[in-house]
Design a protein around this motif. Structure first.
Motif, short mmCIF file in Angstrom:
data_model
loop_
_atom_site.label_atom_id
_atom_site.label_comp_id
_atom_site.label_asym_id
_atom_site.label_seq_id
_atom_site.Cartn_x
_atom_site.Cartn_y
_atom_site.Cartn_z
N ARG A 66 15.65 8.07 0.18
CA ARG A 66 15.56 6.35 0.55
C ARG A 66 16.36 5.38 1.79
O ARG A 66 15.88 4.95 2.18
CB ARG A 66 16.12 5.74 -0.58
CG ARG A 66 14.65 5.41 -2.07
CD ARG A 66 13.77 5.47 -1.78
NE ARG A 66 14.29 3.84 -1.14
CZ ARG A 66 14.07 2.25 -2.08
NH1 ARG A 66 14.17 2.93 -3.33
NH2 ARG A 66 14.01 1.50 -1.53
N TYR A 67 17.54 6.57 2.35
CA TYR A 67 18.49 6.12 2.89
C TYR A 67 18.71 7.60 3.94
O TYR A 67 19.19 8.41 3.09
CB TYR A 67 19.62 5.64 2.88
CG TYR A 67 19.56 4.13 2.20
CD1 TYR A 67 19.13 4.04 0.77
CD2 TYR A 67 19.31 2.90 2.96
CE1 TYR A 67 18.89 2.77 -0.03
CE2 TYR A 67 18.70 1.85 1.96
CZ TYR A 67 18.00 2.42 1.06
OH TYR A 67 18.30 0.78 -0.16
N GLN B 202 5.11 3.32 10.50
CA GLN B 202 6.62 2.85 10.72
C GLN B 202 6.98 1.32 10.67
O GLN B 202 6.35 0.84 11.44
CB GLN B 202 6.96 3.17 12.22
CG GLN B 202 8.34 2.99 12.73
CD GLN B 202 8.80 4.09 14.46
OE1 GLN B 202 7.74 3.07 15.19
NE2 GLN B 202 9.35 4.79 14.56
N GLN B 203 7.91 1.19 10.10
CA GLN B 203 7.99 -0.69 10.01
C GLN B 203 9.30 -1.44 10.92
O GLN B 203 10.66 -0.24 9.94
CB GLN B 203 8.13 -0.78 9.20
CG GLN B 203 8.40 -3.13 8.99
CD GLN B 203 7.81 -3.24 7.35
OE1 GLN B 203 8.00 -2.54 6.71
NE2 GLN B 203 7.33 -4.26 7.58
N ALA C 155 14.57 3.02 11.74
CA ALA C 155 13.13 2.17 11.12
C ALA C 155 12.65 3.04 10.42
O ALA C 155 13.55 3.26 9.82
CB ALA C 155 11.97 2.81 11.95
N VAL C 156 12.18 1.52 9.33
CA VAL C 156 11.42 2.23 7.77
C VAL C 156 10.56 3.23 7.45
O VAL C 156 9.58 2.64 8.74
CB VAL C 156 11.52 1.17 6.93
CG1 VAL C 156 10.66 1.75 5.86
CG2 VAL C 156 12.98 0.14 6.84
N THR D 288 11.70 5.26 3.66
CA THR D 288 12.66 5.90 3.84
C THR D 288 13.42 4.86 4.91
O THR D 288 13.06 4.92 5.75
CB THR D 288 12.68 7.07 4.66
OG1 THR D 288 12.56 7.56 3.72
CG2 THR D 288 14.18 7.68 5.04
N ARG D 289 14.96 4.36 4.99
CA ARG D 289 15.30 3.27 6.02
C ARG D 289 16.26 4.67 6.94
O ARG D 289 17.04 5.62 6.46
CB ARG D 289 16.17 3.04 5.55
CG ARG D 289 16.31 1.44 6.59
CD ARG D 289 17.60 0.83 6.01
NE ARG D 289 16.77 -0.47 5.55
CZ ARG D 289 16.12 -1.00 6.42
NH1 ARG D 289 16.40 -1.58 6.98
NH2 ARG D 289 14.86 -2.29 5.39
N LEU D 290 15.96 4.86 8.18
CA LEU D 290 16.12 6.22 8.44
C LEU D 290 16.98 4.85 9.99
O LEU D 290 16.51 4.09 10.67
CB LEU D 290 15.27 6.44 9.35
CG LEU D 290 15.60 7.63 10.66
CD1 LEU D 290 16.99 8.46 10.24
CD2 LEU D 290 14.26 8.80 11.55
N THR D 291 18.56 5.56 10.15
CA THR D 291 19.57 4.82 11.09
C THR D 291 19.75 5.89 11.78
O THR D 291 20.49 7.49 11.69
CB THR D 291 20.42 4.05 10.74
OG1 THR D 291 20.14 3.01 9.70
CG2 THR D 291 21.16 3.68 11.58
#
Lengths: 116, 110
Positions: free
Chosen positions: A9-10, A36-37, A88-89, A111-114
Motif C-alpha cells: 500500500r505504501y 498514475q495519480q 504518486a499513487v 500504492t503510494r510511492l514516495t
C-alpha cells in the motif's frame, strides 16, 4: 477476492532504486489497467492488458516503466531507477472485458510511492 | 485530443444540495462516468451516462448534454460522508481506458 487488491500500500524508495508494484484483479476480469495519480489530480492512464497481452502502453512516461501480466491475472508494474517525479499513487483497475464502453472499472486502493 | 474540466474545490452544508459540473471535449463520445474518491482510497463508480438527460440513483443524480459537452453530478441531502473528490471521466480508444478530469474536492460542513 471481493475486489481489486494492490501491494504494497505504501512504498518509500531512494532515488535510483527499482520498485515493483503488484495488482490482483477481480477473478475472471479480462481487462486490467494501470493509472498514475499525482497529488490533487485525477488518475492518468499508463497501460492496458487484455488477458496477458499488453495492448496499449502509450501512457508509460519513460522506458524506465515496465508492466507485465504473464498469466492473465496478477500484474506487476516495475519502475527502474526511480526518480522523484515518479512519486504518486499507482492505481490498478479491472473490468470484465473491454468490448463495451459502459463496463465499469473496479479500482484497487493504490500504492503510494514516495521517492526520496 | 481529450480535455475535461471541472471545478477544483467546492464546499456545502450538511443537508443541502450541490451540483458539480464537468465539461468535456472529446474526439468521439462513448459516454461519461462519475467516480467518487475518498482521501487515500480507491475511486468507486457512481454513474454512467451515454444518452442526454438526467439519471437518478438515490441521493445522487447525473445529467448529460452531448450537444453542449456538459455533465453534472447532483448530490442531495448532503451528509458528512459525502466529503470526497468527485472525478468526471470519459472512455477513450478501443480499450475503454478512462480519461479523467482533475477532480472536484467537495467539503461538507455541519
Amino acid at each position: 477476492g471481493a475486489g481489486v487488491s494492490q501491494s504494497p500500500r505504501y512504498k518509500v524508495a531512494k532515488r535510483g532504486q527499482d520498485v515493483a508494484l503488484r495488482c490482483d484483479p477481480i477473478s475472471g476480469h479480462v481487462s486490467l489497467f494501470w493509472y498514475q495519480q499525482a497529488l490533487g489530480q485525477g488518475p492518468e492512464f499508463l497501460t492496458y492488458f487484455q488477458n496477458e497481452a499488453q495492448l496499449d502502453k502509450s501512457g508509460l512516461p519513460s522506458d524506465r516503466f515496465f508492466a507485465e501480466r504473464p498469466e492473465g491475472s496478477v500484474s506487476t508494474l516495475k519502475i527502474q531507477r526511480t526518480q522523484q517525479e515518479d512519486s504518486a499513487v499507482y492505481l490498478c483497475a479491472s473490468s470484465i472485458n473491454s468490448g463495451d464502453y459502459y463496463n465499469e472499472q473496479f479500482f484497487g486502493p493504490g500504492t503510494r510511492l514516495t521517492v526520496l | 485530443g481529450q480535455n475535461i474540466d471541472q471545478p477544483t474545490e467546492m464546499t456545502a452544508t450538511e443537508g443541502a444540495i450541490v451540483q458539480i459540473n464537468c465539461t468535456y471535449q472529446t474526439s468521439g463520445f462513448n459516454g461519461l462516468f462519475w467516480y467518487q474518491q475518498h482521501a487515500g482510497e480507491a475511486p468507486t463508480f457512481l454513474s454512467y451516462n451515454v444518452l442526454d438527460g438526467l439519471e437518478e440513483k438515490g441521493r445522487f443524480s447525473s445529467f448529460l448534454s452531448r450537444s453542449k459537452g456538459y455533465s453534472y453530478l447532483l448530490l442531495k441531502e448532503l451528509q458528512m460522508k459525502d466529503s470526497a473528490s468527485y472525478l468526471c471521466a470519459v472512455p477513450s480508444g478501443g480499450y475503454n481506458k478512462l480519461i479523467f478530469g482533475a477532480g472536484t474536492r467537495l467539503a461538507v460542513h455541519p
